[in-house]
Motif scaffolding. Sequence first.
Motif, PDB file in Angstrom:
ATOM      1  N   SER A 292       0.804  -1.218   0.000  1.00 29.22           N
ATOM      2  CA  SER A 292       0.000   0.000   0.000  1.00 29.22           C
ATOM      3  C   SER A 292       0.840   1.273   0.000  1.00 29.22           C
ATOM      4  CB  SER A 292      -0.928   0.012   1.216  1.00 29.22           C
ATOM      5  OG  SER A 292      -0.165  -0.056   2.418  1.00 29.22           O
ATOM      6  N   GLU A 293       2.160   1.143   0.243  1.00 32.33           N
ATOM      7  CA  GLU A 293       3.026   2.314   0.254  1.00 32.33           C
ATOM      8  C   GLU A 293       3.627   2.618  -1.113  1.00 32.33           C
ATOM      9  OE1 GLU A 293       3.370   4.266   2.925  1.00 32.33           O
ATOM     10  OE2 GLU A 293       1.898   2.945   3.889  1.00 32.33           O
ATOM     11  N   MET A 294       3.313   1.816  -2.107  1.00 27.42           N
ATOM     12  CA  MET A 294       3.864   2.046  -3.438  1.00 27.42           C
ATOM     13  C   MET A 294       3.335   3.344  -4.029  1.00 27.42           C
ATOM     14  SD  MET A 294       4.349  -1.519  -5.511  1.00 27.42           S
ATOM     15  CE  MET A 294       5.001  -0.566  -6.869  1.00 27.42           C
ATOM     16  N   LEU A 295       4.166   3.963  -4.864  1.00 24.85           N
ATOM     17  CA  LEU A 295       3.804   5.208  -5.525  1.00 24.85           C
ATOM     18  C   LEU A 295       4.135   5.107  -7.006  1.00 24.85           C
ATOM     19  CD1 LEU A 295       5.361   7.811  -3.041  1.00 24.85           C
ATOM     20  CD2 LEU A 295       2.962   7.148  -3.173  1.00 24.85           C
ATOM     21  N   LEU A 296       3.321   5.721  -7.810  1.00 25.61           N
ATOM     22  CA  LEU A 296       3.597   5.928  -9.228  1.00 25.61           C
ATOM     23  C   LEU A 296       3.656   7.438  -9.411  1.00 25.61           C
ATOM     24  CD1 LEU A 296       3.942   4.072 -11.697  1.00 25.61           C
ATOM     25  CD2 LEU A 296       1.513   4.383 -12.181  1.00 25.61           C
TER      26      LEU A 296
ATOM     27  N   THR B 235     -11.343   8.051 -14.580  1.00 23.95           N
ATOM     28  CA  THR B 235     -12.398   7.336 -13.846  1.00 23.95           C
ATOM     29  C   THR B 235     -11.821   6.421 -12.779  1.00 23.95           C
ATOM     30  OG1 THR B 235     -12.425   5.572 -15.512  1.00 23.95           O
ATOM     31  CG2 THR B 235     -13.944   7.414 -15.827  1.00 23.95           C
ATOM     32  N   GLY B 236     -10.534   6.093 -12.876  1.00 29.88           N
ATOM     33  CA  GLY B 236      -9.878   5.282 -11.849  1.00 29.88           C
ATOM     34  C   GLY B 236     -10.364   3.848 -11.847  1.00 29.88           C
ATOM     35  N   GLY B 237     -10.291   3.230 -10.669  1.00 32.84           N
ATOM     36  CA  GLY B 237     -10.729   1.850 -10.516  1.00 32.84           C
ATOM     37  C   GLY B 237      -9.620   0.839 -10.556  1.00 32.84           C
ATOM     38  N   GLY B 238      -8.361   1.280 -10.676  1.00 32.89           N
ATOM     39  CA  GLY B 238      -7.246   0.351 -10.742  1.00 32.89           C
ATOM     40  C   GLY B 238      -6.430   0.323  -9.472  1.00 32.89           C
ATOM     41  N   SER B 239      -5.145   0.003  -9.618  1.00 30.76           N
ATOM     42  CA  SER B 239      -4.260  -0.160  -8.464  1.00 30.76           C
ATOM     43  C   SER B 239      -3.726   1.160  -7.938  1.00 30.76           C
ATOM     44  CB  SER B 239      -3.087  -1.072  -8.841  1.00 30.76           C
ATOM     45  OG  SER B 239      -3.565  -2.331  -9.286  1.00 30.76           O
ATOM     46  N   PHE B 240      -3.828   2.217  -8.738  1.00 34.95           N
ATOM     47  CA  PHE B 240      -3.364   3.536  -8.309  1.00 34.95           C
ATOM     48  C   PHE B 240      -4.486   4.553  -8.523  1.00 34.95           C
ATOM     49  CE2 PHE B 240       0.488   1.217  -9.354  1.00 34.95           C
ATOM     50  CZ  PHE B 240       1.305   1.500  -8.271  1.00 34.95           C
TER      51      PHE B 240
ATOM     52  N   LEU C 220       5.538  17.492 -16.153  1.00 35.45           N
ATOM     53  CA  LEU C 220       4.627  17.927 -15.100  1.00 35.45           C
ATOM     54  C   LEU C 220       4.813  17.023 -13.890  1.00 35.45           C
ATOM     55  CD1 LEU C 220       0.969  19.024 -15.463  1.00 35.45           C
ATOM     56  CD2 LEU C 220       1.452  17.122 -13.958  1.00 35.45           C
ATOM     57  N   HIS C 221       4.701  17.596 -12.714  1.00 37.18           N
ATOM     58  CA  HIS C 221       4.890  16.842 -11.469  1.00 37.18           C
ATOM     59  C   HIS C 221       3.540  16.330 -10.974  1.00 37.18           C
ATOM     60  CE1 HIS C 221       6.886  16.046  -7.510  1.00 37.18           C
ATOM     61  NE2 HIS C 221       5.634  16.166  -7.094  1.00 37.18           N
ATOM     62  N   GLU C 222       3.456  15.025 -10.754  1.00 39.26           N
ATOM     63  CA  GLU C 222       2.206  14.415 -10.272  1.00 39.26           C
ATOM     64  C   GLU C 222       2.535  13.111  -9.563  1.00 39.26           C
ATOM     65  OE1 GLU C 222      -1.807  14.808  -9.869  1.00 39.26           O
ATOM     66  OE2 GLU C 222      -1.234  15.597 -11.835  1.00 39.26           O
ATOM     67  N   VAL C 223       1.826  12.825  -8.482  1.00 37.00           N
ATOM     68  CA  VAL C 223       2.020  11.597  -7.717  1.00 37.00           C
ATOM     69  C   VAL C 223       0.697  10.845  -7.673  1.00 37.00           C
ATOM     70  CG1 VAL C 223       2.640  10.607  -5.479  1.00 37.00           C
ATOM     71  CG2 VAL C 223       3.854  12.621  -6.321  1.00 37.00           C
ATOM     72  N   PHE C 224       0.767   9.534  -7.939  1.00 34.68           N
ATOM     73  CA  PHE C 224      -0.420   8.677  -7.936  1.00 34.68           C
ATOM     74  C   PHE C 224      -0.225   7.616  -6.858  1.00 34.68           C
ATOM     75  CE2 PHE C 224       0.715  10.166 -12.149  1.00 34.68           C
ATOM     76  CZ  PHE C 224      -0.434  10.845 -12.544  1.00 34.68           C
ATOM     77  N   ARG C 225      -1.047   7.658  -5.851  1.00 30.76           N
ATOM     78  CA  ARG C 225      -0.871   6.780  -4.693  1.00 30.76           C
ATOM     79  C   ARG C 225      -1.624   5.473  -4.868  1.00 30.76           C
ATOM     80  NH1 ARG C 225       1.865   9.610  -1.003  1.00 30.76           N
ATOM     81  NH2 ARG C 225       1.947  11.862  -1.384  1.00 30.76           N
ATOM     82  N   ALA C 226      -1.161   4.457  -4.129  1.00 26.97           N
ATOM     83  CA  ALA C 226      -1.734   3.116  -4.253  1.00 26.97           C
ATOM     84  C   ALA C 226      -3.187   3.106  -3.811  1.00 26.97           C
ATOM     85  CB  ALA C 226      -0.915   2.123  -3.435  1.00 26.97           C
ATOM     86  N   SER C 227      -3.986   2.325  -4.518  1.00 23.17           N
ATOM     87  CA  SER C 227      -5.396   2.156  -4.207  1.00 23.17           C
ATOM     88  C   SER C 227      -5.632   0.751  -3.662  1.00 23.17           C
ATOM     89  CB  SER C 227      -6.244   2.384  -5.465  1.00 23.17           C
ATOM     90  OG  SER C 227      -7.574   1.968  -5.265  1.00 23.17           O
TER      91      SER C 227
ATOM     92  N   GLY D  66       5.459  -4.009 -15.320  1.00 20.47           N
ATOM     93  CA  GLY D  66       4.212  -3.262 -15.270  1.00 20.47           C
ATOM     94  C   GLY D  66       3.918  -2.747 -13.881  1.00 20.47           C
ATOM     95  N   PHE D  67       3.439  -1.520 -13.809  1.00 22.10           N
ATOM     96  CA  PHE D  67       2.964  -0.921 -12.559  1.00 22.10           C
ATOM     97  C   PHE D  67       1.498  -0.555 -12.756  1.00 22.10           C
ATOM     98  CE2 PHE D  67       7.490  -0.071 -12.795  1.00 22.10           C
ATOM     99  CZ  PHE D  67       7.946  -0.436 -11.528  1.00 22.10           C
ATOM    100  N   GLY D  68       0.633  -1.225 -11.984  1.00 23.07           N
ATOM    101  CA  GLY D  68      -0.794  -0.998 -12.147  1.00 23.07           C
ATOM    102  C   GLY D  68      -1.409  -1.782 -13.284  1.00 23.07           C
ATOM    103  N   CYS D  69      -0.661  -2.724 -13.850  1.00 19.76           N
ATOM    104  CA  CYS D  69      -1.146  -3.551 -14.960  1.00 19.76           C
ATOM    105  C   CYS D  69      -1.457  -4.963 -14.464  1.00 19.76           C
ATOM    106  CB  CYS D  69      -0.109  -3.630 -16.081  1.00 19.76           C
ATOM    107  SG  CYS D  69       0.338  -2.038 -16.804  1.00 19.76           S
ATOM    108  N   PRO D  70      -2.538  -5.576 -14.922  1.00 23.31           N
ATOM    109  CA  PRO D  70      -2.824  -6.962 -14.534  1.00 23.31           C
ATOM    110  C   PRO D  70      -1.723  -7.895 -15.026  1.00 23.31           C
ATOM    111  CG  PRO D  70      -4.737  -5.929 -15.555  1.00 23.31           C
ATOM    112  CD  PRO D  70      -3.590  -5.009 -15.792  1.00 23.31           C
ATOM    113  N   PRO D  71      -1.438  -8.991 -14.307  1.00 25.74           N
ATOM    114  CA  PRO D  71      -0.437  -9.956 -14.780  1.00 25.74           C
ATOM    115  C   PRO D  71      -0.837 -10.518 -16.140  1.00 25.74           C
ATOM    116  CG  PRO D  71      -1.030 -10.383 -12.492  1.00 25.74           C
ATOM    117  CD  PRO D  71      -2.004  -9.366 -13.005  1.00 25.74           C
ATOM    118  N   PRO D  72       0.122 -10.676 -17.051  1.00 29.26           N
ATOM    119  CA  PRO D  72      -0.220 -11.215 -18.382  1.00 29.26           C
ATOM    120  C   PRO D  72      -0.712 -12.650 -18.279  1.00 29.26           C
ATOM    121  CG  PRO D  72       2.162 -11.095 -18.097  1.00 29.26           C
ATOM    122  CD  PRO D  72       1.559 -10.397 -16.919  1.00 29.26           C
TER     123      PRO D  72
END
Length: 623
Positions: free
Chosen positions: A477-481, A550-555, A487-494, A509-515
Amino acid sequence: MGQGHSDEHVARNVSTEQLSHELALRFAKKCFTPLEITHFKDVFRSLADEQDGMQYWKEETLCRFLVIPDALGPGPLIYQMATYLGAFPFPSLAPSILTIEAMLKVVVIMTERYGTVLKRGRADRNKLLFRSLAVFDRRMSSVYEKPSQELLDSVRDEETEKVDTRDAVLEEARSQAAGQEPHSALGFAIDKPANDEDEEEDDDELALAALDSLDAIEVFKYDQRAADTKIHHAQIPVDNFRRLLMLLLVIASLNSQESLSRHAERLTPTRVENLKRVADSILWSFTPEQNAGIFYQSFNKIIPASLPYMFDGLNPLFEHFLFSKNIDLSKRKRSSAPAQMTSPTVPHVVDAPLEPLLPREGDILNLDILSQISFFIKGNNLFRRLRPLYLGADAGFSLGSIEQKVFNWRAPSILLVSGTRLPSAPEGTRERSFADSLPAKRFPNGVSGNNSHGKVIFGAYIDIPWKHTYKEAIGGSEMLLFQLSPLHEVFRASSLSKDYLTFTNSGIGFGCPPPRSKNVSGLSSHTALGPVSLMLDSSLEFGVFTHDSTGGGSFHPSATRNSDWQDRFEIENLEIWGCGGDEEAERQRAAWAFEEREAEARRSVKMGKDIEADRALLEMAGL
């Protein structure tokens, strides 16, 4: 009833000056040790100018003491902030003269030593810092909020009225407070002795909240909506904010007994230009292309979300007031006669050689980018704590090199990738092959900022050791993207999805489903991309960052931008840095040594005639 009458009497006889003086005394008592107050007084008085019996600091004195670099030009801005904070908690008394009491309040606020007085902590400080930096112009309107004409007319009418004295307004405020419940009246009686020590701090909080509202009472006749309108129409000029950002980048790694002069010496013209580029990336987070300044609404959203530690460098900078060069504690230790004792002090620490902030600079990570990252990852986890695990320019761009150099690091790490955006129409076989492996592009490119060459920098903070992933992703849960440029932007774990990190033969992959291991009939064979995700292909030639609002993923999606975008880019540099010290490095070396011994043992085993059977037997034995 008698108690309420007494409170009213006390409140009616407290002037603005008395309240300000009492607040300074409370800060001195609750926020500093006697030793620190001794140092502060010596620092202030040794450099103060005097006129008509009043000691004060000028802009030149403050900038010279803090060693503000002339090359960056933030000196007048720091002085403006100080003269505003020195008037706390009466904003309309700003700018204040920097007397010893005013400077004491400045140091308390800048060093965040107000925990026992201002309970809301950092939220209060950020609001004060915004006000200290902002200017107010009724002709400028926020793009986020359109105030009513009636409210603006009310502000205009109130500003044309002359108030004879501020004490008269305080008298009216106290009269209303006295007619309320007893605990509300106590909020204005700031120097009333409390019988219950357990409730004293709560009374302080109420008093400061009341004091902070008095300015709004005067200007807007107790109309809090009008007060909110005023702050939402104030703005920080972009050029001022850029200068402040450049200073904050320089002082991000500062400690309380380290002079800023050693950092100023490294401000070559090339370094200043690089600082400006990094500051511009942060500036674009506040959408300055739409406004001539930074408005409070965007400031209040972006700072907590993407820049929570941006102002931390001000703490050690203003703690320099608590270390005097004029007095030495060692004299007290050497002296046995009380008459020969000097004032108690902490010895000033001379500028001694320090361990480098980075063991070496990479093609992406340099001191300025490191300071930018420290705006959202605590600096004590970064400065003098990073080690280069994998540098693509040295080790080669391959998943095997990453596995060899990173997998034995048993602590958090940071991945950085830079590149150039690909054209909308693929050029060449490799680009077409990469485009064919992805779903059709539905979103436009992200913003370009001041970068006209399509350069981008993305990254991720990985809070667990790396390893191969198969059916499930790894991460916590502490992971960050994050994005650092343009541009500076931080996307926190969901918590909606746990697909934080995948490392497979298909790429990273970060925030991508396993292949999927096998293509399922009827389903697309394209690489699956998460709503907010970063994907690097198996050859480490190309990458893609996707943001679906719309979100809904890991970040989580952007807290400030509601737009959708996707950046496909050609990778130019890729780096992975380990967060840790000597202990983590020693564990990594031990793991490498173990693997080398195991590999040597396997090489030294003599095979029989049936090689396949012998190999199977060795595998069963774990060799």
